[in-house]
Motif scaffolding. Structure first.
Motif, mmCIF file in Angstrom:
data_model
loop_
_atom_site.group_PDB
_atom_site.id
_atom_site.type_symbol
_atom_site.label_atom_id
_atom_site.label_comp_id
_atom_site.label_asym_id
_atom_site.label_seq_id
_atom_site.Cartn_x
_atom_site.Cartn_y
_atom_site.Cartn_z
ATOM 1 N N GLN A 186 37.668 45.596 35.075
ATOM 2 C CA GLN A 186 38.028 45.777 33.809
ATOM 3 C C GLN A 186 37.995 44.307 33.110
ATOM 4 O O GLN A 186 38.735 43.504 33.514
ATOM 5 C CB GLN A 186 39.536 46.508 33.708
ATOM 6 N N GLU B 210 39.255 41.857 35.706
ATOM 7 C CA GLU B 210 40.307 42.142 36.957
ATOM 8 C C GLU B 210 39.628 43.498 37.707
ATOM 9 O O GLU B 210 39.160 44.299 37.331
ATOM 10 C CB GLU B 210 41.611 42.798 36.089
ATOM 11 N N ARG C 105 39.831 51.239 44.223
ATOM 12 C CA ARG C 105 39.591 52.719 44.016
ATOM 13 C C ARG C 105 39.498 53.421 45.475
ATOM 14 O O ARG C 105 38.816 52.759 46.269
ATOM 15 C CB ARG C 105 38.543 53.127 43.076
ATOM 16 N N ASN D 190 43.969 41.314 42.404
ATOM 17 C CA ASN D 190 45.305 41.601 42.777
ATOM 18 C C ASN D 190 45.841 41.405 44.240
ATOM 19 O O ASN D 190 45.047 42.040 45.001
ATOM 20 C CB ASN D 190 45.724 43.119 42.394
ATOM 21 N N ASP E 169 51.795 38.785 37.425
ATOM 22 C CA ASP E 169 51.331 40.250 36.873
ATOM 23 C C ASP E 169 52.468 40.970 36.615
ATOM 24 O O ASP E 169 53.711 40.702 37.155
ATOM 25 C CB ASP E 169 50.549 40.850 38.102
ATOM 26 N N ASP E 170 52.376 41.810 35.648
ATOM 27 C CA ASP E 170 53.595 42.872 35.513
ATOM 28 C C ASP E 170 54.740 42.066 34.817
ATOM 29 O O ASP E 170 56.033 42.740 35.113
ATOM 30 C CB ASP E 170 53.917 43.764 36.464
ATOM 31 N N LYS F 120 52.197 46.531 30.817
ATOM 32 C CA LYS F 120 51.358 47.420 29.830
ATOM 33 C C LYS F 120 52.812 48.231 29.191
ATOM 34 O O LYS F 120 52.623 48.879 28.135
ATOM 35 C CB LYS F 120 50.581 48.242 30.416
ATOM 36 N N GLU G 167 45.865 49.695 23.973
ATOM 37 C CA GLU G 167 45.145 50.892 23.458
ATOM 38 C C GLU G 167 44.561 51.081 22.206
ATOM 39 O O GLU G 167 43.868 52.120 21.686
ATOM 40 C CB GLU G 167 46.048 52.318 24.284
ATOM 41 N N TYR H 291 42.384 49.897 27.517
ATOM 42 C CA TYR H 291 41.275 50.978 27.161
ATOM 43 C C TYR H 291 40.662 50.627 25.957
ATOM 44 O O TYR H 291 39.684 51.219 25.549
ATOM 45 C CB TYR H 291 42.001 52.305 27.229
HETATM 46 P P1 C2E Z 1 47.930 46.131 37.619
HETATM 47 O O1 C2E Z 1 47.322 44.974 38.445
HETATM 48 O O2 C2E Z 1 49.083 45.943 36.661
HETATM 49 O O3 C2E Z 1 46.667 46.947 36.829
HETATM 50 C C1 C2E Z 1 46.684 47.423 35.661
HETATM 51 C C2 C2E Z 1 46.646 48.759 35.585
HETATM 52 O O4 C2E Z 1 46.881 49.210 34.062
HETATM 53 C C3 C2E Z 1 45.230 49.354 36.396
HETATM 54 O O5 C2E Z 1 45.860 50.472 36.962
HETATM 55 C C4 C2E Z 1 44.535 49.726 35.079
HETATM 56 O O6 C2E Z 1 43.465 50.460 35.282
HETATM 57 C C5 C2E Z 1 45.449 50.079 34.124
HETATM 58 N N1 C2E Z 1 45.169 50.004 32.800
HETATM 59 C C6 C2E Z 1 44.302 49.122 32.185
HETATM 60 N N2 C2E Z 1 44.264 49.171 30.869
HETATM 61 C C7 C2E Z 1 44.977 50.313 30.372
HETATM 62 C C8 C2E Z 1 45.285 50.840 29.075
HETATM 63 O O7 C2E Z 1 45.026 50.593 28.167
HETATM 64 N N3 C2E Z 1 46.245 51.946 29.195
HETATM 65 C C9 C2E Z 1 46.904 52.351 30.462
HETATM 66 N N4 C2E Z 1 47.578 53.549 30.402
HETATM 67 N N5 C2E Z 1 46.442 51.953 31.687
HETATM 68 C C10 C2E Z 1 45.669 50.839 31.290
HETATM 69 P P2 C2E Z 1 45.348 51.001 38.497
HETATM 70 O O8 C2E Z 1 43.751 50.655 38.480
HETATM 71 O O9 C2E Z 1 45.598 52.320 38.387
HETATM 72 O O10 C2E Z 1 46.206 50.015 39.413
HETATM 73 C C11 C2E Z 1 47.664 50.143 39.318
HETATM 74 C C12 C2E Z 1 48.207 49.273 40.114
HETATM 75 O O11 C2E Z 1 47.792 49.106 41.389
HETATM 76 C C13 C2E Z 1 47.639 47.588 39.741
HETATM 77 O O12 C2E Z 1 48.345 47.418 38.544
HETATM 78 C C14 C2E Z 1 47.988 46.961 40.922
HETATM 79 O O13 C2E Z 1 49.549 46.601 40.934
HETATM 80 C C15 C2E Z 1 47.635 47.789 41.998
HETATM 81 N N6 C2E Z 1 46.120 47.619 42.627
HETATM 82 C C16 C2E Z 1 45.212 47.990 41.914
HETATM 83 N N7 C2E Z 1 43.966 47.589 42.515
HETATM 84 C C17 C2E Z 1 44.677 46.562 43.550
HETATM 85 C C18 C2E Z 1 44.001 45.742 44.705
HETATM 86 O O14 C2E Z 1 43.083 45.656 44.910
HETATM 87 N N8 C2E Z 1 44.995 45.069 45.528
HETATM 88 C C19 C2E Z 1 46.503 45.412 45.379
HETATM 89 N N9 C2E Z 1 47.306 44.608 46.114
HETATM 90 N N10 C2E Z 1 46.891 46.157 44.452
HETATM 91 C C20 C2E Z 1 46.137 46.798 43.448
#
Ligand code: C2E
Ligand code: MG
Ligand code: MG
Ligand code: MG
Length: 286
Positions: free
Chosen positions: A45, A59, A63, A118, A180-181, A204, A240, A259
């Motif tokens: 993204q 980032e 999946r 991440n 993060d977060d 977010k 968004e 998004y």
């Molecule tokens: P994160 O690192 O805080 O990633 C941001 C999340 O927000 C991602 O969800 C992304 O798809 C989502 N997002 C981005 N833009 C928007 C938006 O405009 N609106 C909304 N509603 N969501 C948006 P995702 O991909 O489902 O990942 C969720 C969490 O899972 C991530 O939060 C991260 O903590 C973890 N994660 C994802 N990939 C990895 C990875 O490779 N390794 C590790 N350790 N954790 C991961």
């Protein structure tokens, strides 16, 4: 929202994923073979500079496409992978894949771009983590200063001493760290001075609540000002709407991701995406 029932070891997913309940142990087992079966992939993204509208980087988001369950959210499976240790292997795969794609496919198109990956608390707490990162950088050839690692507060809390040491070691090579977060955990000001953090990502949940919620807006503006006083840049994630972008511009938020500009895209489509935005007015421009 996926509901986790730790008690009876059953996880229920949204109907959109697959209207089935699956035993926790089955998920654990499935995760162990997910990599070798090619079920794990990478989405990217983009992030943009709020002022210049230039691409900052991507980032990497993991999946998992399970043959029966369909796509399983990382929010659901990362905690399980952390529990059974498969996060180490999955995390390494993600890092290597992200570095490889970045060097071979994206940097040739846009040499300033960063790749953010991440990193879980379990990875950061692994005594072999730093050596693993160095090895992947050497093997892929990615310059360390093109890599950013995203860590959460809980990741830092899990092993304060060793995390600080590991991060300092990697920082010396030129690797950046993003917190993060931010805003969802303890947001202890301590963390920002105890660890080599180069950038803060506002969660977010703050961005989504901006419209109308006065308190949330003031809080978000204060967080940005506070982080700036520490001389660190801020990324807002989860943008968004144009309204959110306008507010974040007013507040001098440095970078934006969400998004509004692009959903996470399959890594293979990222080069075409970069070519497209380089030949077009940037998506951040109103
Ligand atoms: P994160 O690192 O805080 O990633 C941001 C999340 O927000 C991602 O969800 C992304 O798809 C989502 N997002 C981005 N833009 C928007 C938006 O405009 N609106 C909304 N509603 N969501 C948006 P995702 O991909 O489902 O990942 C969720 C969490 O899972 C991530 O939060 C991260 O903590 C973890 N994660 C994802 N990939 C990895 C990875 O490779 N390794 C590790 N350790 N954790 C991961
Ligand atoms: Mg992240
Ligand atoms: Mg985040
Ligand atoms: Mg998150």
């Amino acid at each position: 929202e996926a509901r986790k029932k730790g008690q009876n070891h059953t996880i229920m997913y949204e109907p959109s994923m697959a209207d089935k309940s699956v035993h926790f142990s089955q998920i654990q087992e499935a995760l162990r073979s997910a990599l070798s079966r090619g079920e794990i992939s990478l989405h990217l993204q983009p992030q943009f500079n709020t002022d210049t509208s230039l691409l900052r980087g991507f980032e990497a988001l993991v999946r998992w496409n399970h043959p029966r369950l369909g796509p399983v959210s990382p929010a659901d499976f990362i905690p399980i992978a952390e529990q059974n240790g498969t996060i180490i292997e999955i995390g390494e795969w993600v890092l290597r894949q992200a570095c490889e794609i970045h060097l071979k496919e994206l940097l040739p198109l846009f040499p300033e771009a960063l790749m953010s990956v991440n990193i879980s608390a379990v990875q950061l707490g692994d005594p072999d983590f730093a050596a693993g990162v160095v090895r992947i950088l050497e093997e892929t050839g990615l310059p360390p200063d093109r890599l950013e690692l995203e860590i959460t507060e809980s990741g830092l809390m899990a092993s304060v001493e060793s995390a600080a040491e590991t991060m300092t070691q990697l920082e010396k090579l030129g690797i950046r760290f993003a917190l993060d977060d931010f805003g969802t955990g303890y947001s202890s000001l301590n963390y920002l001075q105890k660890f080599p953090i180069h950038l803060v990502k506002i969660d977010k949940s703050f961005i989504h609540d901006l419209s109308g919620r006065q308190n949330k807006s003031r809080m978000t503006e204060s967080i940005i000002n506070f982080v700036h006083m520490l001389n660190l840049p801020v990324v807002a994630e989860g943008l968004e709407t144009d309204e959110q972008l306008t507010l974040l511009r007013d507040w001098r938020c440095d970078f934006v991701q969400g998004y509004l500009f692009s959903r996470p895209i399959p890594a293979g489509e990222a080069p075409a995406y970069v070519r497209r935005i380089l030949n077009q007015p940037s998506p951040v421009t109103p």
